[in-house]
Design an enzyme around this catalytic site. Structure first.
Site, PDB file in Angstrom:
ATOM      1  N   SER A 124      16.634  -7.455  -6.164  1.00 29.86           N
ATOM      2  CA  SER A 124      17.464  -8.601  -6.504  1.00 29.86           C
ATOM      3  C   SER A 124      16.765  -9.891  -6.075  1.00 29.86           C
ATOM      4  O   SER A 124      15.655 -10.155  -6.511  1.00 29.86           O
ATOM      5  CB  SER A 124      18.851  -8.440  -5.898  1.00 29.86           C
ATOM      6  OG  SER A 124      19.780  -9.248  -6.567  1.00 29.86           O
ATOM      7  N   GLU A 172      22.820  -3.247 -15.092  1.00 33.12           N
ATOM      8  CA  GLU A 172      22.741  -4.187 -13.972  1.00 33.12           C
ATOM      9  C   GLU A 172      24.037  -4.972 -13.764  1.00 33.12           C
ATOM     10  O   GLU A 172      24.392  -5.320 -12.640  1.00 33.12           O
ATOM     11  CB  GLU A 172      21.584  -5.171 -14.192  1.00 33.12           C
ATOM     12  CG  GLU A 172      20.201  -4.569 -14.062  1.00 33.12           C
ATOM     13  CD  GLU A 172      19.753  -4.419 -12.620  1.00 33.12           C
ATOM     14  OE1 GLU A 172      20.543  -4.718 -11.708  1.00 33.12           O
ATOM     15  OE2 GLU A 172      18.615  -3.983 -12.397  1.00 33.12           O
ATOM     16  N   HIS A 223      23.814  -2.766 -10.441  1.00 33.63           N
ATOM     17  CA  HIS A 223      22.970  -3.591  -9.582  1.00 33.63           C
ATOM     18  C   HIS A 223      23.093  -3.136  -8.127  1.00 33.63           C
ATOM     19  O   HIS A 223      24.188  -3.057  -7.576  1.00 33.63           O
ATOM     20  CB  HIS A 223      23.391  -5.055  -9.710  1.00 33.63           C
ATOM     21  CG  HIS A 223      22.448  -6.030  -9.071  1.00 33.63           C
ATOM     22  ND1 HIS A 223      21.174  -6.210  -9.524  1.00 33.63           N
ATOM     23  CD2 HIS A 223      22.595  -6.864  -8.014  1.00 33.63           C
ATOM     24  CE1 HIS A 223      20.573  -7.133  -8.787  1.00 33.63           C
ATOM     25  NE2 HIS A 223      21.413  -7.535  -7.850  1.00 33.63           N
TER      26      HIS A 223
END
Length: 566
Positions: free
Chosen positions: A210, A335, A454
């Site tokens: 990330s 995601e 995610h």
């Protein structure tokens, strides 16, 4: 905001058998820990080692300075304070933390290694944590399983966040990117010291997820990273996932007013901000970001500082000035599937999404990312790509297309674009899409929230299924045999890449590592990628129509709109 998904866990450690090791600041005395499947293999662990001077007082909003030496053997059995940030980090996740202390004196580094012999020359993996550049910390979950099973040295560290890490006045008074400069200082510390911990300074791989993946991508393009690492891994984020701030002084001025500083000139503004407590700055930034309002507030993004970024990262790629390093990068297959939209979109949920709500989301994104352009043609082009041809009017199908659209814009398209640019620069590139969902994650989500979300990759890549991960309520995070199998699989790929630059090459690795399928190299003429799951396989062309929309079609529509405005 690129992400708020970060995961922090705690595992039991042993306090016996710690070793004392020299560093450029002084000696450090560590401890050892063990993992369940290798009970006789001690993992030497050193926590909370300063890698730079405390960035306090007049050093606030400045590049990190050399570490202040100490006398005697420093206790390195506990992680140092976390860099200042909001309490949100503790509220988001139900895990037991090592401690709950924040302090500006937070620039510390942590090392887990299977040996402290200088001639071991093991590959080094330097983790950069995520958290949207305003949340997170380096060591909360041990990487002991990755270290023990793959014979690598893993290094983690804290870096400055939020206003303290990324405020910029656009001039010498606060150039910005201090968090990235902290990362450079940590890499430099590794070069100077890691041999004493069994590591090879010529085989350093930086990796992150990330905002950590964004940080890795920015270190790949910055000239300050040259020679400090040999390989890079970006998980769910690259340099172009997070925009460069176009008006940093405007953001700094808004922030100064929020915390009660008059902005007569930048020197006065910065001097006033240095008089505020860290808590005052953190709370002011939270108000400016409007975290609890559902609105899109103001954030601290990277800026063009003339030092870390002498030019825009895009131009550094286009001019062939990026670092010549092997690069492995990729995304999860959904995601924006559940975690992020649940907290960021009021139109998202079990009832699905209407066509009008989806169009509104499209329009808001265009207005936010391409202000001043004619949005109708962009919205129409996007809606054409993101439409379920079999169930065009079904609210759940529309919502699923919304999650793909958002995930592609934030993560997938930037990652594919970066893979293409880096391959064109002449360096080796390996691309992936990850599909595996950890069992506890799958069990905790509604049936319609499908795919690898995610942050789902963190548990597998770090080796958490082999540790007792303590929860705040006293329980232990459950893992299945499939979780452990996939974790072995992904750790092998990552460690192989760190050793040799090829994720499929087991040369020099442990003899009991799993045999993994061949991972083809990504090139301009052959855009191969790996589907990572319990049974991994290669393919060619990662969502070409969807990524082309963001990387080719929309930029041309924006350019055409801008010409019409002229």
């Amino acid at each position: 905001m690129a992400d708020i998904a970060i995961f922090y866990l705690v595992a039991a450690e042993s306090g016996d058998g710690g070793r004392t090791v020299p560093t450029n600041g002084g000696d450090v005395r560590g401890t050892v820990q063990y993992i369940k499947d290798l009970p006789d293999k001690p993992i030497h662990t050193f926590l909370g080692i300063p890698y730079a001077a405390p960035p306090v007082g007049n050093l606030r909003f400045r590049a990190p300075q050399p570490v202040v030496p100490w006398e005697g053997a420093r206790d390195a059995t506990k992680p140092g304070p976390y860099c200042p940030q909001g309490q949100m980090v503790f509220q988001l996740f139900p895990y037991k933390f090592h401690h709950y202390d924040f302090d500006e004196d937070c620039l510390t580094i942590n090392i887990e290694t299977p040996t402290v012999e200088k001639d071991a020359e093991l590959p080094v993996m330097l983790w950069i944590h995520g958290g949207a550049l305003f949340l997170g910390f380096g060591y909360v979950a041990p990487f002991a399983a990755l270290v023990a099973q793959q014979d690598v040295v893993v290094v983690t560290f804290n870096y400055r966040l939020g206003a303290l890490g990324f405020l910029s006045t656009g001039d010498e008074n606060a150039p910005g990117n201090f968090g990235f400069l902290d990362q450079v200082a940590a890499m430099a510390w590794v070069q100077e010291n890691i041999r004493n911990f069994g590591g090879d300074p010529d085989r350093v791989t930086i990796f992150g997820e990330s905002a950590g993946g964004v940080s890795v991508g920015n270190q790949v393009v910055s000239p300050l990273g040259k020679g400090l690492f040999r390989r890079a891994i970006s998980q769910s984020g690259t340099y172009n996932t997070m925009e460069i701030e176009k008006k940093p002084l405007e953001i700094a001025t808004i922030f100064a007013e929020e915390v009660g500083c008059e902005a007569k000139d930048t020197a006065t503004l910065v001097d006033c901000l240095r008089q505020k407590t860290a808590d005052e700055l953190v709370h002011g930034a939270e108000r400016m970001m409007k975290l609890d309002s559902g609105e899109w507030g103001k954030y601290f993004y990277p800026s063009l500082d003339g030092n870390f970024f002498p030019e825009h990262p895009r131009d550094l790629y286009n001019n062939g000035q990026v670092n010549d390093v092997d690069y492995l990068l990729g995304v999860n297959n959904n995601e924006y599937g559940f975690v992020m939209p649940s907290s960021m979109s009021s139109n998202f949920g079990p009832d699905g999404m209407t066509e009008d709500a989806f169009i509104l989301e499209l329009e808001q994104l265009v207005e936010r990312n391409y202000p001043g352009t004619k949005k109708d043609s962009i919205v129409a082009a996007a809606r054409k790509v993101y439409r379920d041809q079999d169930n065009p009017d079904d609210p759940m199908a529309i919502q699923h297309q919304f999650t793909l659209f958002s995930g592609d814009q934030m993560f997938v398209a930037p990652t594919v674009d970066t893979a293409s640019k880096h391959a064109e620069s002449g360096s080796k590139v390996y691309l992936y899409e990850l599909h595996y969902v950890p069992s506890a994650k799958a069990a905790s989500r509604p049936e319609w929230a499908t795919g690898c979300d995610h942050g789902d990759d963190l548990r597998s890549m770090s080796g958490w299924p082999f540790l007792d991960i303590r929860l705040a309520d006293g329980g232990v995070l459950p893992f299945s045999s499939e979780d452990r199998n996939f974790s072995r699989h992904i750790m092998t790929y990552w460690a192989n890449f760190a050793r040799s630059g090829n994720p499929s090459d087991p040369t020099g690795g442990p003899t009991d590592s799993p045999v993994v399928p061949e991972w083809p190299q990504y090139t301009h003429d052959d855009p191969a990628y790996m589907n990572l799951g319990l049974t991994s396989s290669s393919d060619v062309g990662l969502h070409p129509e969807r990524t082309a929309l963001w990387n080719d079609v929309i930029p041309k529509l924006v350019a055409s709109s801008n010409k019409e405005e002229l």
